[in-house]
Design a protein around this motif. Structure first.
Motif, PDB file in Angstrom:
ATOM      1  N   GLY A   1       0.800  -1.218   0.000  1.00 41.82           N
ATOM      2  CA  GLY A   1       0.000   0.000   0.000  1.00 41.82           C
ATOM      3  C   GLY A   1       0.829   1.263   0.000  1.00 41.82           C
ATOM      4  N   ALA A   2       0.134   2.362  -0.245  1.00 46.11           N
ATOM      5  CA  ALA A   2       0.736   3.691  -0.195  1.00 46.11           C
ATOM      6  C   ALA A   2      -0.336   4.673   0.231  1.00 46.11           C
ATOM      7  CB  ALA A   2       1.301   4.085  -1.558  1.00 46.11           C
ATOM      8  N   GLY A   3       0.101   5.689   0.969  1.00 49.93           N
ATOM      9  CA  GLY A   3      -0.868   6.664   1.427  1.00 49.93           C
ATOM     10  C   GLY A   3      -0.256   7.995   1.753  1.00 49.93           C
ATOM     11  N   TYR A   4      -1.148   8.957   1.957  1.00 48.95           N
ATOM     12  CA  TYR A   4      -0.763  10.293   2.376  1.00 48.95           C
ATOM     13  C   TYR A   4      -0.763  10.325   3.898  1.00 48.95           C
ATOM     14  CZ  TYR A   4      -1.006  15.231   3.444  1.00 48.95           C
ATOM     15  OH  TYR A   4      -0.752  16.471   3.979  1.00 48.95           O
ATOM     16  N   ARG A   5       0.316  10.810   4.483  1.00 45.70           N
ATOM     17  CA  ARG A   5       0.484  10.814   5.935  1.00 45.70           C
ATOM     18  C   ARG A   5       0.497  12.238   6.468  1.00 45.70           C
ATOM     19  NH1 ARG A   5       5.661   8.609   9.320  1.00 45.70           N
ATOM     20  NH2 ARG A   5       6.149  10.784   9.531  1.00 45.70           N
ATOM     21  N   SER A   6      -0.257  12.447   7.545  1.00 45.56           N
ATOM     22  CA  SER A   6      -0.247  13.723   8.253  1.00 45.56           C
ATOM     23  C   SER A   6      -0.192  13.413   9.739  1.00 45.56           C
ATOM     24  CB  SER A   6      -1.506  14.527   7.922  1.00 45.56           C
ATOM     25  OG  SER A   6      -1.512  15.740   8.643  1.00 45.56           O
ATOM     26  N   GLN A   7       0.920  13.715  10.380  1.00 43.23           N
ATOM     27  CA  GLN A   7       1.186  13.418  11.782  1.00 43.23           C
ATOM     28  C   GLN A   7       1.017  11.919  12.056  1.00 43.23           C
ATOM     29  OE1 GLN A   7      -1.158  16.154  14.086  1.00 43.23           O
ATOM     30  NE2 GLN A   7       0.087  17.892  13.478  1.00 43.23           N
ATOM     31  N   ASN A   8      -0.002  11.528  12.829  1.00 43.54           N
ATOM     32  CA  ASN A   8      -0.146  10.118  13.204  1.00 43.54           C
ATOM     33  C   ASN A   8      -1.184   9.367  12.381  1.00 43.54           C
ATOM     34  OD1 ASN A   8      -2.310  11.494  14.276  1.00 43.54           O
ATOM     35  ND2 ASN A   8      -2.297  10.441  16.228  1.00 43.54           N
ATOM     36  N   MET A   9      -1.691   9.963  11.315  1.00 39.61           N
ATOM     37  CA  MET A   9      -2.729   9.324  10.508  1.00 39.61           C
ATOM     38  C   MET A   9      -2.297   9.239   9.040  1.00 39.61           C
ATOM     39  SD  MET A   9      -6.779  10.151  10.153  1.00 39.61           S
ATOM     40  CE  MET A   9      -6.589  11.815   9.593  1.00 39.61           C
ATOM     41  N   THR A  10      -2.598   8.085   8.426  1.00 43.21           N
ATOM     42  CA  THR A  10      -2.325   7.874   7.002  1.00 43.21           C
ATOM     43  C   THR A  10      -3.610   7.413   6.332  1.00 43.21           C
ATOM     44  OG1 THR A  10      -0.078   7.180   7.534  1.00 43.21           O
ATOM     45  CG2 THR A  10      -0.886   6.635   5.337  1.00 43.21           C
ATOM     46  N   ILE A  11      -3.897   8.004   5.177  1.00 40.51           N
ATOM     47  CA  ILE A  11      -5.055   7.615   4.360  1.00 40.51           C
ATOM     48  C   ILE A  11      -4.512   7.180   3.014  1.00 40.51           C
ATOM     49  CG2 ILE A  11      -7.167   8.410   3.232  1.00 40.51           C
ATOM     50  CD1 ILE A  11      -7.418  10.481   5.477  1.00 40.51           C
ATOM     51  N   GLY A  12      -4.920   5.982   2.550  1.00 36.54           N
ATOM     52  CA  GLY A  12      -4.385   5.518   1.277  1.00 36.54           C
ATOM     53  C   GLY A  12      -5.108   4.313   0.721  1.00 36.54           C
ATOM     54  N   LEU A  13      -4.436   3.635  -0.200  1.00 33.79           N
ATOM     55  CA  LEU A  13      -4.939   2.424  -0.844  1.00 33.79           C
ATOM     56  C   LEU A  13      -3.931   1.307  -0.650  1.00 33.79           C
ATOM     57  CD1 LEU A  13      -6.229   3.770  -4.283  1.00 33.79           C
ATOM     58  CD2 LEU A  13      -7.623   2.805  -2.454  1.00 33.79           C
ATOM     59  N   ARG A  14      -4.455   0.078  -0.526  1.00 30.03           N
ATOM     60  CA  ARG A  14      -3.593  -1.088  -0.452  1.00 30.03           C
ATOM     61  C   ARG A  14      -4.137  -2.156  -1.387  1.00 30.03           C
ATOM     62  NH1 ARG A  14      -4.619  -3.824   5.478  1.00 30.03           N
ATOM     63  NH2 ARG A  14      -6.772  -4.433   5.129  1.00 30.03           N
ATOM     64  N   TYR A  15      -3.221  -2.989  -1.885  1.00 28.25           N
ATOM     65  CA  TYR A  15      -3.584  -4.021  -2.856  1.00 28.25           C
ATOM     66  C   TYR A  15      -3.136  -5.381  -2.323  1.00 28.25           C
ATOM     67  CZ  TYR A  15      -3.949  -6.599  -7.204  1.00 28.25           C
ATOM     68  OH  TYR A  15      -4.289  -7.530  -8.160  1.00 28.25           O
ATOM     69  N   ASN A  16      -4.059  -6.345  -2.309  1.00 27.48           N
ATOM     70  CA  ASN A  16      -3.764  -7.702  -1.848  1.00 27.48           C
ATOM     71  C   ASN A  16      -3.225  -8.510  -3.028  1.00 27.48           C
ATOM     72  OD1 ASN A  16      -3.685 -10.275  -0.788  1.00 27.48           O
ATOM     73  ND2 ASN A  16      -5.853 -10.338  -0.235  1.00 27.48           N
ATOM     74  N   VAL A  17      -1.915  -8.741  -3.055  1.00 31.84           N
ATOM     75  CA  VAL A  17      -1.293  -9.450  -4.172  1.00 31.84           C
ATOM     76  C   VAL A  17      -1.629 -10.944  -4.161  1.00 31.84           C
ATOM     77  CG1 VAL A  17       0.570  -7.776  -4.415  1.00 31.84           C
ATOM     78  CG2 VAL A  17       0.907  -9.779  -2.965  1.00 31.84           C
ATOM     79  N   LEU A  18      -2.184 -11.464  -3.056  1.00 32.96           N
ATOM     80  CA  LEU A  18      -2.567 -12.881  -2.966  1.00 32.96           C
ATOM     81  C   LEU A  18      -4.077 -13.083  -3.131  1.00 32.96           C
ATOM     82  CD1 LEU A  18      -0.353 -13.946   0.083  1.00 32.96           C
ATOM     83  CD2 LEU A  18       0.165 -14.141  -2.368  1.00 32.96           C
ATOM     84  N   HIS A  19      -4.785 -12.057  -3.554  1.00 32.08           N
ATOM     85  CA  HIS A  19      -6.248 -12.127  -3.655  1.00 32.08           C
ATOM     86  C   HIS A  19      -6.711 -13.216  -4.628  1.00 32.08           C
ATOM     87  CE1 HIS A  19     -10.379 -10.708  -3.586  1.00 32.08           C
ATOM     88  NE2 HIS A  19     -10.383 -10.828  -4.891  1.00 32.08           N
ATOM     89  N   LYS A  20      -7.694 -13.994  -4.172  1.00 31.68           N
ATOM     90  CA  LYS A  20      -8.362 -14.993  -5.000  1.00 31.68           C
ATOM     91  C   LYS A  20      -9.859 -14.798  -4.819  1.00 31.68           C
ATOM     92  CE  LYS A  20      -4.735 -18.370  -4.170  1.00 31.68           C
ATOM     93  NZ  LYS A  20      -4.390 -19.569  -3.437  1.00 31.68           N
ATOM     94  N   ASP A  21     -10.626 -15.061  -5.871  1.00 30.53           N
ATOM     95  CA  ASP A  21     -12.069 -14.889  -5.770  1.00 30.53           C
ATOM     96  C   ASP A  21     -12.714 -15.923  -4.854  1.00 30.53           C
ATOM     97  OD1 ASP A  21     -12.166 -12.641  -7.377  1.00 30.53           O
ATOM     98  OD2 ASP A  21     -12.361 -13.817  -9.208  1.00 30.53           O
ATOM     99  N   LYS A  22     -12.123 -17.115  -4.762  1.00 32.40           N
ATOM    100  CA  LYS A  22     -12.679 -18.175  -3.933  1.00 32.40           C
ATOM    101  C   LYS A  22     -11.993 -18.186  -2.568  1.00 32.40           C
ATOM    102  CE  LYS A  22     -13.638 -22.969  -3.686  1.00 32.40           C
ATOM    103  NZ  LYS A  22     -13.431 -24.262  -3.791  1.00 32.40           N
ATOM    104  N   ASN A  23     -12.754 -18.508  -1.525  1.00 29.86           N
ATOM    105  CA  ASN A  23     -12.237 -18.573  -0.155  1.00 29.86           C
ATOM    106  C   ASN A  23     -11.475 -17.315   0.216  1.00 29.86           C
ATOM    107  OD1 ASN A  23     -13.383 -20.995   0.295  1.00 29.86           O
ATOM    108  ND2 ASN A  23     -11.498 -22.178   0.285  1.00 29.86           N
ATOM    109  N   ASN A  24     -12.134 -16.206   0.105  1.00 35.31           N
ATOM    110  CA  ASN A  24     -11.477 -14.956   0.413  1.00 35.31           C
ATOM    111  C   ASN A  24     -12.332 -14.130   1.347  1.00 35.31           C
ATOM    112  OD1 ASN A  24      -9.504 -12.912   0.225  1.00 35.31           O
ATOM    113  ND2 ASN A  24      -9.073 -13.616  -1.837  1.00 35.31           N
TER     114      ASN A  24
END
Length: 181
Positions: A144-167
């Motif tokens: 993931g990557a995000g914008y950080r301001s002091q103690n808080m970060t807002i961003g996006l993350r990507y699950n590289v192990l994502h599968k449609d089944k059993n998730n």
């Protein structure tokens, strides 16, 4: 259902931002009055709290975590998670597990993260044919990557192990808000 989810998300975000401001002021006052060992000066606690309610629907998540700041650029930490999800008369789920996270702040406002998460999922369904159970382990590796301001970060993350089944997650790409005090 989507309208209720949007309202719940908006209320949750306003609540989180309000609590963050209050806790940040309180934490600053406490830090002025207490002396800590050098180790504890580098530790921050945080995590997530999720609440979602609708017509016969309940979603409660508690995910505390802690990180150790090696310096201003690199941090590592551990987290735990428990979630309860229920759709009245149809579905119940208990999800629990832990994670390991690494954070890199190449500049003050940008945070890059890698998080390995292992969850045990216990689902039960009520159908016209009876009850069904579906129990499994789910492993996720989020980059993931995000914008950080002091103690808080807002961003996006990507699950590289994502599968449609059993998730646990319906999509590989997810927004996040990360707060550490």
């Amino acid at each position: 259902m989507k309208k209720n989810s949007s309202i719940n998300l908006t209320i949750l975000l306003v609540f989180v931002f309000s609590i963050c401001n209050v806790l940040n002021i309180s934490a600053q006052d406490l830090n002025k009055n207490k002396s800590k060992s050098d180790f504890w000066n580098h530790v921050q606690f945080g995590g997530g709290l999720g609440l979602g309610f609708g017509s016969g629907y309940t979603n409660i998540t508690l995910a505390p975590s802690a990180i150790y700041n090696f310096n201003e650029t690199i941090s590592f930490g551990l987290g735990t998670q428990y979630s309860y999800v229920s759709q009245k008369g149809f579905y119940k789920s208990n999800i629990y597990g832990g994670s390991v996270i690494g954070l890199i702040n190449p500049i003050e406002q940008i945070q890059i993260s890698a998080e390995l998460e292992q969850l045990k999922v216990n689902n039960s369904y009520e159908t016209t044919l009876g009850s069904l159970k579906d129990d499994f382990w789910n492993t996720a590796l989020f980059i993931g990557a995000g914008y950080r301001s002091q103690n808080m970060t807002i961003g996006l993350r990507y699950n590289v192990l994502h599968k449609d089944k059993n998730n646990v997650y319906t999509d590989a790409l997810m927004p996040f808000i990360r707060i550490y005090f």
